[in-house]
Write an enzyme that holds these catalytic residues in place. Sequence first.
Site, PDB file in Angstrom:
ATOM      1  N   SER A 119       0.392 -21.984  -1.401  1.00 37.34           N
ATOM      2  CA  SER A 119      -0.241 -20.731  -1.016  1.00 37.34           C
ATOM      3  C   SER A 119       0.433 -20.224   0.252  1.00 37.34           C
ATOM      4  O   SER A 119       1.344 -20.861   0.778  1.00 37.34           O
ATOM      5  CB  SER A 119      -1.736 -20.920  -0.814  1.00 37.34           C
ATOM      6  OG  SER A 119      -1.919 -21.908   0.156  1.00 37.34           O
ATOM      7  N   CYS A 143     -40.214  21.490  -3.541  1.00 30.50           N
ATOM      8  CA  CYS A 143     -40.033  20.143  -2.981  1.00 30.50           C
ATOM      9  C   CYS A 143     -39.283  20.282  -1.662  1.00 30.50           C
ATOM     10  O   CYS A 143     -38.190  20.834  -1.621  1.00 30.50           O
ATOM     11  CB  CYS A 143     -39.257  19.276  -3.959  1.00 30.50           C
ATOM     12  SG  CYS A 143     -38.650  17.730  -3.243  1.00 30.50           S
ATOM     13  N   LYS A 193       1.477  -7.746  -1.670  1.00 34.16           N
ATOM     14  CA  LYS A 193       0.742  -8.940  -2.099  1.00 34.16           C
ATOM     15  C   LYS A 193      -0.160  -8.492  -3.242  1.00 34.16           C
ATOM     16  O   LYS A 193      -1.169  -7.819  -3.033  1.00 34.16           O
ATOM     17  CB  LYS A 193      -0.082  -9.529  -0.957  1.00 34.16           C
ATOM     18  CG  LYS A 193      -0.749 -10.830  -1.362  1.00 34.16           C
ATOM     19  CD  LYS A 193      -1.306 -11.577  -0.163  1.00 34.16           C
ATOM     20  CE  LYS A 193      -1.670 -13.009  -0.525  1.00 34.16           C
ATOM     21  NZ  LYS A 193      -2.652 -13.115  -1.609  1.00 34.16           N
TER      22      LYS A 193
HETATM   23  S1  IVH Z   1       4.993 -15.836  -2.743  1.00 33.57           S
HETATM   24  C1  IVH Z   1       5.633 -20.070  -1.403  1.00 33.57           C
HETATM   25  N1  IVH Z   1       4.741 -13.276  -3.118  1.00 33.57           N
HETATM   26  O1  IVH Z   1      -0.503 -14.994  -3.059  1.00 33.57           O
HETATM   27  C2  IVH Z   1       5.182 -18.703  -1.523  1.00 33.57           C
HETATM   28  N2  IVH Z   1       2.849 -14.649  -3.467  1.00 33.57           N
HETATM   29  O2  IVH Z   1      -1.475 -17.091  -1.059  1.00 33.57           O
HETATM   30  C3  IVH Z   1       4.453 -18.457  -2.783  1.00 33.57           C
HETATM   31  N3  IVH Z   1       0.849 -13.427  -4.200  1.00 33.57           N
HETATM   32  O3  IVH Z   1      -0.813 -17.767  -5.112  1.00 33.57           O
HETATM   33  C4  IVH Z   1       3.877 -17.149  -2.975  1.00 33.57           C
HETATM   34  N4  IVH Z   1       1.782 -11.446  -4.236  1.00 33.57           N
HETATM   35  O4  IVH Z   1      -0.762 -15.531  -6.241  1.00 33.57           O
HETATM   36  C5  IVH Z   1       4.124 -14.466  -3.140  1.00 33.57           C
HETATM   37  N5  IVH Z   1       4.665 -10.962  -3.438  1.00 33.57           N
HETATM   38  C6  IVH Z   1       4.070 -12.159  -3.460  1.00 33.57           C
HETATM   39  C7  IVH Z   1       2.716 -12.299  -3.840  1.00 33.57           C
HETATM   40  C8  IVH Z   1       2.135 -13.573  -3.812  1.00 33.57           C
HETATM   41  C9  IVH Z   1       0.674 -12.122  -4.459  1.00 33.57           C
HETATM   42  C10 IVH Z   1      -0.197 -14.450  -4.305  1.00 33.57           C
HETATM   43  C11 IVH Z   1       0.155 -15.597  -5.191  1.00 33.57           C
HETATM   44  C12 IVH Z   1      -0.090 -16.834  -4.399  1.00 33.57           C
HETATM   45  C13 IVH Z   1      -0.883 -16.334  -3.241  1.00 33.57           C
HETATM   46  C14 IVH Z   1      -0.491 -17.141  -2.020  1.00 33.57           C
END
Ligand code: IVH
Length: 686
Positions: free
Chosen positions: A88, A446, A123
Amino acid sequence: MLAGPADFPGIAARAAQLRAAIDEANTRYYVLDAPTLSDAEYDRLLRELQDIEATYPELVMPDSPTQRVGATPLKAFSEVAHVIPMLSLNNAFSEAEVAAFDRRVREGLEQDDKVIEYAVEPKFDGLAVALHYQRGVFVQGATRGDGFSGEDVSANLRTIHAIPMRLAMRNPPEWLEVRGEVLMLRRDFVRLNEIALEKGEKIFVNPRNAAAGSLRQLDPKMTAQRRLSFFAYGVGRVQGFELPDTHAAVMDRLAEMRLPVSSERAVVSGVDGLMRYFEALGARREVLPFDIDGAVYKVNRLADQAALGFVSRAPRFAIAHKYPAQEEVTQVEGIDVQVGRTGALTPVARLKPVFVGGVTVTNATLHNEDEVRRKDVRVGDSVIVRRAGDVIPEVVGVVLERRPMLDLVTPEYPPFSMPVTCPECGAPVVRLDGEAAARCSNGLSCPAQRKQALIHFASRRAMDIEGLGDKLVDQLVDKGLLQTPADLYRLEQAQLAGLERMADRSAENLLQAIEASRGRELARFIFALGIRNVGEQTAKDLARHFGNLDALAAADESALQQVSDVGPVVAASMRAFFSEPHNQSVIKRLRLAGAWKDGEARANVAGELLGKTFVLTGTLPNLSRDAAKALIEAQGGKVAGSVSKKTDYVVAGAEPGSKFTKAQELGIRILDETTFLDLINGGGNK
Ligand code: IVH
């Protein structure tokens, strides 16, 4: 007709050709957003391929587009270990935290004085998956699970048309694991909930839950109906494939393979670059076709990523910079019922204050009775509250797991029901067939409706009486000084003097504002009357068509429908309004007060631009949007919000939007400020 076995090589070639054509159509539609085939053409190709495969099962390939649907339901998902764990991201919530991240990166790389290059991307607010391609063919896909192992959702992933079943490349690597996010586009989410609502099924609270629920269906046919999307954001296990030097280049390679990657990605330098990207993306957040909850920053050079490595379960080379949440959970302290201008009763949830979407929210609309029932919101419930952009906060759904008692018949904890009498005046509440709103039946008797009607009458776009706000109207109505808008024109200084927070000076200003409102244009006056279904534009159309109030009040439904955009519903509300004796007497008194001035009917207006439709886009050098609009309307023209075949002119200033391109496509005449003013002044060649 299909040919016999003698033609087998020819048929195999045709099947391959069809597969390629269908894959190409899928990519164009789902990945590049630039479709080239009609739905009917696509269906024809798919059917031809299905027919061939039914006759020659040996021609069925695992990556054939026919294999996207049709897999049999599973009893349970099997577990898949992630060879490289799916980690994560750590979060940052402020510029200071972003700066601290950048400092750690520079220190970690021993490049204290260098400016770091970052690959930045949205994200995505969906769920992470890993897609495995063996020699370019999709062989397995899994959810993130706990990061070390997830569920095998291959059959469901196959139904997602944005995910290629075969990578578009000549010498595919032995193994390529692509990581990314499965999500549901907002428009598909809305459509899904609309259908669920029609069928009386449970609705989803947000696109992420809808995507998660859909991907975890044991029957892939269900997933296939749900229209999911996918964006790649990285790679996992790779074998036989030389990665480029940077993350951005990896994304470009994935895009070449026809994997969907977001067009919102960019490469920036240092904290300044990160912050600029964060703001620019944030400004676009509302118009993106999917939900995002932040931006992700990744050190661009893969060698630097490797050097930085990981701490516990998150990389040191990447961080998620989050936007303020648009959804939060809070408690319902009560459900109030507000009475609007037309008597519509709106249930409003009184909430335990919660910070969401950048403001503290204490109330959220529940829209109407059906909506409360559907969501089954009850006093005491924990609810998800959403506030996106400038929209009114709303209750998205109840967190049922947190409902203190699930016993539906417990009297302390009853479902909501609409009051049968108006909470303001006690008159019976009625709900007409086919209407979503329950209404107080008491009309302007009213006090709540009267107050709202007065506030509307005085509002800026109606009679524009400055200083007559909610609080003052409340007092004036409660003291019996104001019953109808006509009473405004008889108010006296002495009456106002006794009111709370009313200095002599403000009383004088208010009386002057009321005075100044006499003789307003007919269109404003019609709008000010607050007739149901008659908005500002309709009021303008009616004023232009009829020219004076007597003609309008006397018009029957068919005469009213001569006006553009006036249909049976508007015509019926007009008739209902003008045949009401109370309204007739108020209008009579307003006429004596000289509240409006009649104009000339349409036929007599020498408007050069009569009936012409304009669309404004971009910033004009001298004219404001309102000024341009007023010029157009003064000559009988109309301003519309979007470009269509019916548009006559598009007036374009600096940085025009998509309306400009649309106008070019449709061959609509485009004017700049100078040619526009020529036209207005009658000098242009029309
Ligand atoms: S990179 C080692 N890029 O965020 C890095 N994650 O908190 C791995 N996510 O489980 C993640 N958009 O579901 C990455 N552009 C993006 C992302 C992304 C959404 C989510 C993903 C991951 C979570 C991490």
